[in-house]
Design a protein around this motif. Sequence first.
Motif, PDB file in Angstrom:
ATOM      1  N   GLU A 148       0.982  -0.933  -0.173  1.00 41.28           N
ATOM      2  CA  GLU A 148      -0.071   0.000   0.190  1.00 41.28           C
ATOM      3  C   GLU A 148       0.711   1.154  -0.020  1.00 41.28           C
ATOM      4  O   GLU A 148       0.953   2.978  -0.428  1.00 41.28           O
ATOM      5  CB  GLU A 148      -0.903  -0.273   1.048  1.00 41.28           C
ATOM      6  CG  GLU A 148      -2.347  -0.972   0.810  1.00 41.28           C
ATOM      7  CD  GLU A 148      -3.070   0.080  -0.408  1.00 41.28           C
ATOM      8  OE1 GLU A 148      -2.259   0.213  -1.150  1.00 41.28           O
ATOM      9  OE2 GLU A 148      -3.553  -0.910  -1.174  1.00 41.28           O
ATOM     10  N   GLU A 149       1.961   1.042   1.126  1.00 45.11           N
ATOM     11  CA  GLU A 149       2.926   2.699   1.424  1.00 45.11           C
ATOM     12  C   GLU A 149       3.508   2.951  -0.496  1.00 45.11           C
ATOM     13  O   GLU A 149       3.380   4.197  -0.492  1.00 45.11           O
ATOM     14  CB  GLU A 149       4.237   2.277   1.859  1.00 45.11           C
ATOM     15  CG  GLU A 149       4.353   3.274   1.792  1.00 45.11           C
ATOM     16  CD  GLU A 149       5.938   3.971   3.469  1.00 45.11           C
ATOM     17  OE1 GLU A 149       5.580   1.854   3.869  1.00 45.11           O
ATOM     18  OE2 GLU A 149       6.561   4.272   2.818  1.00 45.11           O
ATOM     19  N   ALA A 150       3.959   1.103  -1.414  1.00 48.33           N
ATOM     20  CA  ALA A 150       4.523   1.500  -2.314  1.00 48.33           C
ATOM     21  C   ALA A 150       3.319   2.457  -3.184  1.00 48.33           C
ATOM     22  O   ALA A 150       4.265   2.716  -4.376  1.00 48.33           O
ATOM     23  CB  ALA A 150       4.780   0.219  -2.851  1.00 48.33           C
ATOM     24  N   ARG A 151       2.540   1.988  -3.507  1.00 49.56           N
ATOM     25  CA  ARG A 151       1.328   2.373  -4.359  1.00 49.56           C
ATOM     26  C   ARG A 151       1.089   3.502  -3.887  1.00 49.56           C
ATOM     27  O   ARG A 151       1.183   4.520  -5.466  1.00 49.56           O
ATOM     28  CB  ARG A 151       0.107   2.258  -3.729  1.00 49.56           C
ATOM     29  CG  ARG A 151       0.030   0.303  -4.423  1.00 49.56           C
ATOM     30  CD  ARG A 151      -1.640  -0.514  -4.368  1.00 49.56           C
ATOM     31  NE  ARG A 151      -1.257  -1.579  -4.769  1.00 49.56           N
ATOM     32  CZ  ARG A 151      -1.796  -2.662  -3.953  1.00 49.56           C
ATOM     33  NH1 ARG A 151      -2.181  -2.696  -2.986  1.00 49.56           N
ATOM     34  NH2 ARG A 151      -1.603  -3.989  -4.515  1.00 49.56           N
ATOM     35  N   LYS A 152       0.942   4.526  -2.908  1.00 51.12           N
ATOM     36  CA  LYS A 152       1.050   5.052  -2.577  1.00 51.12           C
ATOM     37  C   LYS A 152       2.194   6.318  -3.079  1.00 51.12           C
ATOM     38  O   LYS A 152       2.321   7.312  -3.598  1.00 51.12           O
ATOM     39  CB  LYS A 152       0.901   5.717  -0.718  1.00 51.12           C
ATOM     40  CG  LYS A 152       0.014   7.040  -0.749  1.00 51.12           C
ATOM     41  CD  LYS A 152       0.070   6.797   0.994  1.00 51.12           C
ATOM     42  CE  LYS A 152       0.997   8.189   1.239  1.00 51.12           C
ATOM     43  NZ  LYS A 152       1.172   7.828   2.729  1.00 51.12           N
ATOM     44  N   ILE A 153       3.277   5.957  -2.696  1.00 48.10           N
ATOM     45  CA  ILE A 153       4.264   6.266  -3.253  1.00 48.10           C
ATOM     46  C   ILE A 153       4.396   7.266  -4.666  1.00 48.10           C
ATOM     47  O   ILE A 153       5.186   7.927  -5.375  1.00 48.10           O
ATOM     48  CB  ILE A 153       6.353   5.997  -2.826  1.00 48.10           C
ATOM     49  CG1 ILE A 153       5.951   6.460  -1.262  1.00 48.10           C
ATOM     50  CG2 ILE A 153       7.170   6.381  -3.477  1.00 48.10           C
ATOM     51  CD1 ILE A 153       6.686   5.447  -0.545  1.00 48.10           C
ATOM     52  N   THR A 154       4.552   5.292  -5.178  1.00 47.57           N
ATOM     53  CA  THR A 154       4.822   5.531  -6.200  1.00 47.57           C
ATOM     54  C   THR A 154       3.455   6.880  -7.399  1.00 47.57           C
ATOM     55  O   THR A 154       4.349   7.444  -8.481  1.00 47.57           O
ATOM     56  CB  THR A 154       4.208   4.480  -7.542  1.00 47.57           C
ATOM     57  OG1 THR A 154       4.801   3.044  -6.463  1.00 47.57           O
ATOM     58  CG2 THR A 154       4.822   4.094  -9.038  1.00 47.57           C
ATOM     59  N   TYR A 155       2.455   6.613  -6.936  1.00 49.75           N
ATOM     60  CA  TYR A 155       1.940   7.405  -8.253  1.00 49.75           C
ATOM     61  C   TYR A 155       1.931   8.809  -7.389  1.00 49.75           C
ATOM     62  O   TYR A 155       1.442   9.775  -8.821  1.00 49.75           O
ATOM     63  CB  TYR A 155      -0.351   6.989  -7.302  1.00 49.75           C
ATOM     64  CG  TYR A 155      -0.729   5.546  -7.959  1.00 49.75           C
ATOM     65  CD1 TYR A 155      -0.470   5.421  -9.695  1.00 49.75           C
ATOM     66  CD2 TYR A 155      -0.601   4.361  -7.150  1.00 49.75           C
ATOM     67  CE1 TYR A 155      -0.670   4.322  -9.915  1.00 49.75           C
ATOM     68  CE2 TYR A 155      -2.023   3.938  -7.848  1.00 49.75           C
ATOM     69  CZ  TYR A 155      -1.283   3.163  -8.877  1.00 49.75           C
ATOM     70  OH  TYR A 155      -1.773   1.955 -10.009  1.00 49.75           O
ATOM     71  N   ALA A 156       2.681   9.065  -6.264  1.00 48.31           N
ATOM     72  CA  ALA A 156       2.912  10.370  -6.140  1.00 48.31           C
ATOM     73  C   ALA A 156       4.251  10.678  -7.213  1.00 48.31           C
ATOM     74  O   ALA A 156       4.039  12.679  -7.723  1.00 48.31           O
ATOM     75  CB  ALA A 156       2.690  10.836  -5.024  1.00 48.31           C
ATOM     76  N   ASN A 157       5.104   9.884  -7.200  1.00 44.83           N
ATOM     77  CA  ASN A 157       6.765  10.331  -7.241  1.00 44.83           C
ATOM     78  C   ASN A 157       6.865   8.820  -8.121  1.00 44.83           C
ATOM     79  O   ASN A 157       7.971   8.269  -7.449  1.00 44.83           O
ATOM     80  CB  ASN A 157       7.486  10.694  -6.542  1.00 44.83           C
ATOM     81  CG  ASN A 157       8.981  10.921  -7.415  1.00 44.83           C
ATOM     82  OD1 ASN A 157       9.323  10.527  -8.148  1.00 44.83           O
ATOM     83  ND2 ASN A 157       8.804  12.914  -7.550  1.00 44.83           N
TER      84      ASN A 157
END
Length: 195
Positions: A148-157
């Motif tokens: 979930e953290e990976a998704r959040k980070i990736t969609y932001a940057n």
Amino acid sequence: LTFKKTYSPLSSDEIIAKEKTNMDDKRFQHCVRVSETSRKLAKLNNYDEDKAALAGFVHDYAKQVPVEEYRKVIKEQDFDKDLLNWNRAIWHGIVGTYFIERDLKIRDAEILTAVRRHTTGDIVMTTLDKIVFMADFIEPGRDFPGVEEARKITYANLDEGVGYQLAHTLAFLVEKRNKIYPRTLEAYNVWSTKL
Ligand code: GDP
Ligand code: FE
Ligand code: FE
Ligand code: FE
């Protein structure tokens, strides 16, 4: 599922049919989800969505090619013979492009490079390389601590996503005492770290 442009003399339907016969259904569904996630990341990063969707779809085309076939291709074609000391986890990206060119007739250099780099990452990564690399990691079927953290980070940057994945994968491999492919380590040093 359909590809407007296939970068191949084969049609979209022919590419999909060939891929389906080259892997089990579980792997095929993963490729479909990576295609959809690649499209989404392309849109967010102003990259050609259709090209990203195709690259994501074919990224694991050669994941289930028999080990003996890989060994033969590495020996007979112009591949670094050190690859014989590795396994399909490493081969299906770097050597997998041989089968994609042979069977799917895709010769687009950007697509082939993105497949080549999708498991280990690399020191230099194009936008398409990063899209496929991250889509593979965060597609909706993935379920691991940190996804979930990976998704959040990736969609932001996108770049920060690459750094996150390389650190996560390296930690996971070290924990299992797996051998680290030098390119994985080199990519980690570029994308995940500061002095
Ligand atoms: P998949 O093909 O969708 O399962 O995903 P990947 O192509 O990204 O990764 C395939 C496997 O290669 C995963 O289990 C990774 O942990 C593993 N892998 C990635 N880098 C290395 C490495 O440097 N060494 C080893 N031994 N395995 C690696
Ligand atoms: Fe893969
Ligand atoms: Fe990957
Ligand atoms: Fe994959």
